[in-house]
Design a protein around this motif. Structure first.
Motif, PDB file in Angstrom:
ATOM      1  N   LEU A  92     -44.769   4.687  15.296  1.00  0.00           N
ATOM      2  CA  LEU A  92     -45.285   5.726  16.191  1.00  0.00           C
ATOM      3  C   LEU A  92     -46.753   5.490  16.509  1.00  0.00           C
ATOM      4  O   LEU A  92     -47.414   4.689  15.862  1.00  0.00           O
ATOM      5  N   GLU A 144     -49.644   9.757   7.051  1.00  0.00           N
ATOM      6  CA  GLU A 144     -48.983  10.275   8.247  1.00  0.00           C
ATOM      7  C   GLU A 144     -47.519   9.820   8.302  1.00  0.00           C
ATOM      8  O   GLU A 144     -46.629  10.593   8.647  1.00  0.00           O
ATOM      9  N   ASP A 201     -56.179   7.912  19.087  1.00  0.00           N
ATOM     10  CA  ASP A 201     -57.207   7.442  18.183  1.00  0.00           C
ATOM     11  C   ASP A 201     -58.490   8.204  18.474  1.00  0.00           C
ATOM     12  O   ASP A 201     -59.093   8.051  19.530  1.00  0.00           O
ATOM     13  N   GLU A 247     -53.503  18.914  13.358  1.00  0.00           N
ATOM     14  CA  GLU A 247     -53.202  17.533  13.035  1.00  0.00           C
ATOM     15  C   GLU A 247     -51.692  17.366  12.875  1.00  0.00           C
ATOM     16  O   GLU A 247     -51.094  16.400  13.346  1.00  0.00           O
ATOM     17  N   SER A 249     -46.210  12.978  18.323  1.00  0.00           N
ATOM     18  CA  SER A 249     -45.989  11.531  18.294  1.00  0.00           C
ATOM     19  C   SER A 249     -44.516  11.219  18.037  1.00  0.00           C
ATOM     20  O   SER A 249     -43.970  10.259  18.570  1.00  0.00           O
ATOM     21  N   LEU A 283     -50.517   7.487  17.530  1.00  0.00           N
ATOM     22  CA  LEU A 283     -51.310   8.720  17.598  1.00  0.00           C
ATOM     23  C   LEU A 283     -52.576   8.460  18.402  1.00  0.00           C
ATOM     24  O   LEU A 283     -53.107   7.358  18.366  1.00  0.00           O
ATOM     25  N   PHE A 337     -54.391   4.612  21.636  1.00  0.00           N
ATOM     26  CA  PHE A 337     -53.485   5.116  20.604  1.00  0.00           C
ATOM     27  C   PHE A 337     -53.467   4.154  19.422  1.00  0.00           C
ATOM     28  O   PHE A 337     -53.601   2.950  19.595  1.00  0.00           O
ATOM     29  N   LEU A 366     -49.763   4.967  12.797  1.00  0.00           N
ATOM     30  CA  LEU A 366     -49.959   6.011  11.792  1.00  0.00           C
ATOM     31  C   LEU A 366     -50.493   5.460  10.469  1.00  0.00           C
ATOM     32  O   LEU A 366     -50.190   4.326  10.103  1.00  0.00           O
ATOM     33  N   THR A 368     -50.009  17.323  16.209  1.00  0.00           N
ATOM     34  CA  THR A 368     -50.194  16.032  16.872  1.00  0.00           C
ATOM     35  C   THR A 368     -49.182  15.009  16.353  1.00  0.00           C
ATOM     36  O   THR A 368     -48.651  14.194  17.105  1.00  0.00           O
ATOM     37  N   LEU A 369     -48.917  15.087  15.053  1.00  0.00           N
ATOM     38  CA  LEU A 369     -47.921  14.187  14.462  1.00  0.00           C
ATOM     39  C   LEU A 369     -46.533  14.452  15.049  1.00  0.00           C
ATOM     40  O   LEU A 369     -45.782  13.530  15.365  1.00  0.00           O
ATOM     41  N   ARG A 395     -42.955  11.702  21.304  1.00  0.00           N
ATOM     42  CA  ARG A 395     -43.301  10.591  22.183  1.00  0.00           C
ATOM     43  C   ARG A 395     -42.431   9.374  21.884  1.00  0.00           C
ATOM     44  O   ARG A 395     -42.064   8.628  22.775  1.00  0.00           O
TER      45      ARG A 395
END
Ligand code: ADP
Ligand code: MG
Length: 686
Positions: A568, A483, A572, A519, A526, A570, A476, A479, A522-523, A529
């Protein structure tokens, strides 16, 4: 014959030789002994069989046991026979004479257990024969096979609903390891059990760290090999979707450690040998199609890897459940990509023929029985298509196949249940895809799916959602500025609202698709998360159809975020670098500010608890100070330099040369050349 009801604990000790009940067994036994119908859902290996065997003995008389597989039946009946119990079984592997003898024994009251394959119920007169002497208990093993909503539907199981009526009033115990709440209801409906006690238990596995990672198909075998190169991650099972892929992957893995393919295309001796070698340790990794694992008792499997997306969460959970039966920390990795969806679409189209194909068959059926092949020839239909379509018709009653394989016309109501099963099939793949997106704790998501109502629902603390820094298949990264800004836009937009659909939010913030929807999602994941947002599946109704969508909202932590963007992580895209991890799993190094549970202490090895000596503590302090200074300088989080596990290893090993340093797991050549001189000089100091 033992007619008096015996105390459960006495039967357990005297007959089975076990000192104590396992969790939940005793209450299930008591319910069954008292004559109650029972639905028992517990994971594989939990000890379900005892929950019908013991009550059967306690009640006296003969228990009927329906089981879908000859192998399972043979296994259980030989175990019971070895305990000195009187057991009979009847399945297609036995000749007529043997079958007749077993039936006589049954009618004479000589059997304590009578195992049957479900297709027996189709033999004319068989159920009537059974009914001449009523059983004391009826056990239905692998009961999910009765449900078209389940993942292993067996049309013959449907015959049970009808047959049971003639065999009552014995209590019915339905057992399965994989039934979602929908399947549970369906099992009870199909069996006409109105008042059954439900026991749904034990789905949480505290020692399984679950990861899912997006990897393109061609890279999967190689990644599996990299991951399993570490000896402590073996023994391992790798699940492959096809025989060919199992062979190919086993070849790639076999270059690095002893590995073998296992699938239904191998002859029985080869399969038996591979299984034995795996259990004994000569083969360390088995690359298997789903044919592997049933009835395998190997407690120390450290890693389970899927190199393709399974068709449903049920099967997936069973397969990952084969890791870590010994209770020690184990990891499971699911590799997937969008290409998996296309594969499943292909299988779906193959296995669920269009309605008009089924219609053509139905139209050609008559009231008199005809051999299936004759029907097919008359229709000039492809054998595979015909076979699939006829299976489906038989399952839903549109066609009736007798024991000899002759077909007659069936009911006219098959359409609705077929359509329902077909769309359920698609929904299962959909759920599997959702699971990979990982907007929440993996274990919590699975437990909720299975409907374990007594579970606390807490976060596992060790999966790639709860502890991304410990993930091995996915690195990971922090950002980018863009982002970060997007995250703050999301927070501002959602603040004070009750949440929004992901699609709507995306359109609102990026009306011209400046950021791709995936994308963007996915943000959001995060954010979830980090504990700042929640994502949930929701549905709305339109034109009588239920449309699923994803909803995102802020948590109270998210609401409180001011202008400082949160830290955060993401996935990779460039990195599935696996060397960057220390040898031993440790407690989460993650900040607990997001309100997440820490990893359960059972997952932390004892030497993690050992306190440092004063000199070591001093070294740790200096290393930490250096690490955080370095992190600030480069503008990335401290664990990117190395995690706490590696830090601990450095403190304990005290490397003073590059060579020493490279011995420490978690330090690869790249890190050594970048930070090595400084680390070594700190360690040389003291
Ligand atoms: P399931 O059907 O739930 O997958 P099984 O019934 O096959 O599991 O049981 C798994 C194993 O656990 C078997 O080897 C069984 O003998 C063992 N077992 C069951 N109950 C107990 C118990 N109370 N104590 C010790 N071992 C048990
Ligand atoms: Mg079982």
């Amino acid at each position: 014959m033992n007619q008096a009801v015996r105390a459960p604990i006495d039967v357990l000790r005297q007959v089975f030789g076990f000192p104590d009940f396992r969790a939940n067994q005793e209450e299930v036994c008591r319910a069954a002994i008292s004559g109650r119908d029972v639905l028992l859902v517990m994971p594989t290996g939990a000890g379900k069989s005892l929950c019908y065997q013991l009550p059967a003995l306690a009640r006296g008389g003969t228990a009927l046991v329906v089981s879908p597989l000859i192998a399972l039946m043979e296994d259980q009946s030989s175990k019971l026979a070895a305990l000195g119990l009187r057991v009979g079984r009847i399945h297609s592997g036995l000749d007529r004479e043997a079958s007749r003898a077993v039936c006589r024994d049954y009618l004479d009251g000589n059997l304590q257990f009578f195992f049957l394959a479900p297709e027996r119920l189709r033999v004319p007169g068989f159920v009537e024969m059974l009914a001449k002497r009523k059983p004391n208990l009826i056990a239905i093993d692998e009961a999910h096979c009765i449900s078209g909503w389940g993942h292993d539907f067996r049309p013959d199981y449907r015959l049970l609903g009808e047959s049971l009526q003639a065999l009552r009033p014995a209590p019915v115990i339905a057992l399965t390891a994989t039934a979602t709440p929908v399947v549970q209801d369906d099992i009870l409906n199909q069996l006409h059990l109105k008042n059954a006690a439900r026991f749904i238990h034990g789905f949480r596995r505290k020692n399984l760290a679950i990861e899912a990672v997006e990897v393109s198909k061609p890279r999967r075998a190689q990644l599996a090999r990299e991951l399993l190169t570490r000896e402590e991650r073996r023994p391992a099972i790798v699940y492959a979707p096809t025989r060919k892929e199992a062979e190919e992957t086993a070849r790639v893995l076999g270059e690095a450690f002893p590995a073998a393919a296992y699938h239904a295309g191998l002859d029985p001796e080869t399969r038996e040998r591979i299984q034995r070698h795996f259990i004994e340790g000569a083969v360390q990794v088995v690359v298997a199609t789903i044919a592997f694992g049933m009835g395998i008792d190997k407690a120390d499997v450290r890693t389970v890897i899927h190199i393709a997306l399974p068709a449903a969460l049920e099967g997936y959970y069973q397969e990952i459940g084969r890791a870590g039966r010994d209770g020690k920390p184990s990891r499971t990795i699911l590799m997937h990509s969008y290409a998996d969806r296309r594969t499943h679409d292909f299988f779906y189209q193959r296995d669920y023929p269009e309605l008009d194909i089924l219609d053509r068959i139905v139209k050609s059926l008559k009231a008199e029985p005809r051999p299936a092949d004759e029907v097919r020839d008359a229709l000039k239909m492809d054998a595979e298509v015909f076979g699939k379509a006829l299976d489906k018709l038989a399952a839903h009653g549109g066609a009736v196949i007798d024991f000899e394989g002759n077909v007659t016309r069936g009911n006219t109501t098959w359409r609705a249940p077929y359509s329902a099963q077909s769309s359920n099939r698609q929904a299962q793949v959909e759920k599997m895809m959702r699971f990979t997106e990982g907007a929440r704790c993996r274990m919590a998501a699975l437990i909720e799916h299975f409907g374990d109502e007594e579970d606390s629902g807490r976060l596992c603390g060790i999966c790639d959602f709860c502890a991304p820094e410990q993930a091995i298949a996915q690195v990971f990264r922090p950002l980018t500025d863009l982002e970060q800004r997007t995250v703050m836009d999301v927070i501002r937009t959602l603040r004070g609202t009750r949440g929004s659909s992901v699609g709507k939010l995306h359109k609102q913030l990026f009306p011209r698709e400046q950021m791709d929807r995936d994308e963007f999602e996915t943000l959001l994941v995060s954010l979830a998360r980090g504990g700042y947002a929640t994502m949930e599946e929701a549905t709305f109704e339109t034109d009588g159809r239920t449309i699923p969508y994803r909803k995102v909202g802020l948590t109270s932590e998210g609401e409180e975020l001011t202008e400082t963007p949160p830290e955060l992580l993401l996935p990779d895209a460039s990195g599935t670098e696996t060397q960057d991890r220390s040898r031993k799993p440790a407690r989460s190094a993650k900040k607990s500010s997001s309100g997440k549970a820490a990893a359960p202490s059972s997952a932390a090895p004892a030497d993690d608890e050992t306190p440092f000596s004063p000199a070591e503590a001093e070294r740790e302090k200096r290393l930490r100070a250096w690490r955080s200074g370095e992190a600030k300088k480069h503008g990335f989080p401290a664990f990117r330099i190395f995690g706490d596990k590696t830090l601990r290893a450095i403190v304990l090993e005290r490397p003073r040369t590059m060579d020493d340093l490279l011995q420490i797991s978690g330090i690869g050549p790249e890190k050594a050349s970048r930070f090595g001189t400084e680390i070594c000089s700190i360690c040389t100091e003291g």
